[in-house]
Design a protein around this motif. Sequence first.
Motif, short mmCIF file in Angstrom:
data_model
loop_
_atom_site.label_atom_id
_atom_site.label_comp_id
_atom_site.label_asym_id
_atom_site.label_seq_id
_atom_site.Cartn_x
_atom_site.Cartn_y
_atom_site.Cartn_z
N LEU A 227 1.10 -1.32 0.00
CA LEU A 227 0.30 0.05 -0.11
C LEU A 227 1.10 1.56 0.12
O LEU A 227 0.27 1.97 -0.93
CB LEU A 227 -1.32 -0.01 1.28
CG LEU A 227 -1.63 1.45 1.66
CD1 LEU A 227 -2.58 1.86 0.48
CD2 LEU A 227 -1.88 1.06 2.81
N ILE A 228 2.18 1.14 0.93
CA ILE A 228 3.17 2.38 1.04
C ILE A 228 3.70 2.77 -0.08
O ILE A 228 3.37 3.82 -0.48
CB ILE A 228 3.58 2.25 2.19
CG1 ILE A 228 3.13 2.66 3.23
CG2 ILE A 228 4.60 3.60 2.05
CD1 ILE A 228 2.32 3.15 3.93
N ARG A 229 3.42 1.56 -1.01
CA ARG A 229 4.07 1.86 -2.60
C ARG A 229 3.32 2.55 -3.19
O ARG A 229 4.12 3.39 -3.78
CB ARG A 229 5.44 0.24 -2.97
CG ARG A 229 6.24 0.23 -2.06
CD ARG A 229 7.41 -1.21 -3.03
NE ARG A 229 8.09 -1.53 -2.18
CZ ARG A 229 9.94 -0.63 -2.28
NH1 ARG A 229 9.76 0.44 -2.88
NH2 ARG A 229 10.13 -0.93 -0.91
N THR A 230 1.91 1.80 -3.48
CA THR A 230 1.28 2.05 -4.28
C THR A 230 0.66 3.22 -4.12
O THR A 230 1.08 4.67 -5.12
CB THR A 230 -0.21 1.50 -4.55
OG1 THR A 230 -0.03 -0.18 -4.40
CG2 THR A 230 -1.63 2.38 -5.36
N LEU A 231 0.82 4.14 -2.55
CA LEU A 231 0.58 5.94 -2.72
C LEU A 231 1.79 6.61 -2.21
O LEU A 231 1.33 7.93 -3.26
CB LEU A 231 0.51 6.34 -0.90
CG LEU A 231 -1.12 5.11 -0.52
CD1 LEU A 231 -1.02 6.10 1.07
CD2 LEU A 231 -1.96 5.40 -1.55
N LEU A 232 3.21 5.98 -2.70
CA LEU A 232 4.08 6.65 -3.09
C LEU A 232 4.28 7.67 -4.74
O LEU A 232 5.15 8.50 -5.00
CB LEU A 232 5.45 6.18 -2.82
CG LEU A 232 6.16 5.99 -1.88
CD1 LEU A 232 7.45 5.20 -1.61
CD2 LEU A 232 6.31 7.31 -1.26
N GLN A 233 3.60 6.45 -5.65
CA GLN A 233 3.38 6.84 -6.86
C GLN A 233 2.06 8.30 -6.97
O GLN A 233 1.77 8.84 -7.96
CB GLN A 233 2.39 6.09 -7.56
CG GLN A 233 3.05 4.93 -7.91
CD GLN A 233 2.75 3.63 -8.04
OE1 GLN A 233 1.34 3.66 -8.97
NE2 GLN A 233 3.51 2.18 -8.37
#
Length: 273
Positions: A227-233
């Motif tokens: 989730l964090i990696r997705t949000l970072l986008q």
Amino acid sequence: MQHHRITDAELEQVIRFFQAESGIRLSSQKKSLICGRLNIRLNALNIDCYQQYLTFIRQPAHAAEKQLAIDLLTTNETYFYREPKHFEFLDRLFTSWREGRPPAIWSAACSSGEEPFTLSMLMYEHFESRPWKILASDLSQRMLSTAEKGIYPLTRAKELPEAWLKKYCLKGQGDYDGYLKIQGFLQEKVDFRQINLSRPLPLENAFDIIFLRNVLIYFDPEAKERLIRTLLQHLKGSGLLILGHSESLNGMNLPLKAIQPSIYQKAIQHGEH
Ligand SMILES: C[S@@+](CC[C@H](N)C(=O)[O-])C[C@H]1O[C@@H](n2cnc3c(N)ncnc32)[C@H](O)[C@@H]1O
């Protein structure tokens, strides 16, 4: 009211259903909470057992009931000005930001809306009616409907600075005694949308600040990192990711720097300004 017993196998199926939908794995120790919330639906639908209820909500024609089950299983506790250090931090930041473009903010698990409305009060203090909007989203449709009304028991605003209560809220009278209503000019500044953080995000834009508070605690480490990696986008270079005080990203190798406990800043990527 009839109380339906749940078998261990059914409990595991309910847990798996909710995990697949929300990314959150409820503990089997929450059995009485799970049954307490869903039992009422079994009675309402005249369904005899949890197995049958699960089959029912999996049918495309019963998508509304499925959403209701998801709503009932989420934990939505929230209130105005929760975790004041975050708002104090942003207050200082916005003071130096005032001349520039107002920041784009996303409250990504906003529950019934107290968090994005607190943020919008802070934004108004600094940027007044200049063009800015806050995106506020949640998985729970029930919570979003409450948020859209902007009516809350006054007890949810105990931590809110008195001056903000006066400036941004109307005091209920008669039937609404003991309630507050968010002023229309502030309500207009918050856009509520249903977004499931466990699915590909239906967003194209990037934000300066993302609030993701008190939702990660329910995710397992793998889902959390994903989730964090997705949000970072969707976070601009040097943008801020703000988590709940009891949450951290320890042990993950991410392009984020902790600038205060629970406040992270994204590293500027190559080619970004
Ligand atoms: C405890 S509330 C936090 C509210 C607010 N951020 C705060 O800190 O006061 C957690 C919220 O996360 C939402 N949530 C849980 N799983 C989600 C998901 N997969 N996508 C979006 N929201 C989710 C729940 O519906 C609930 O409203």
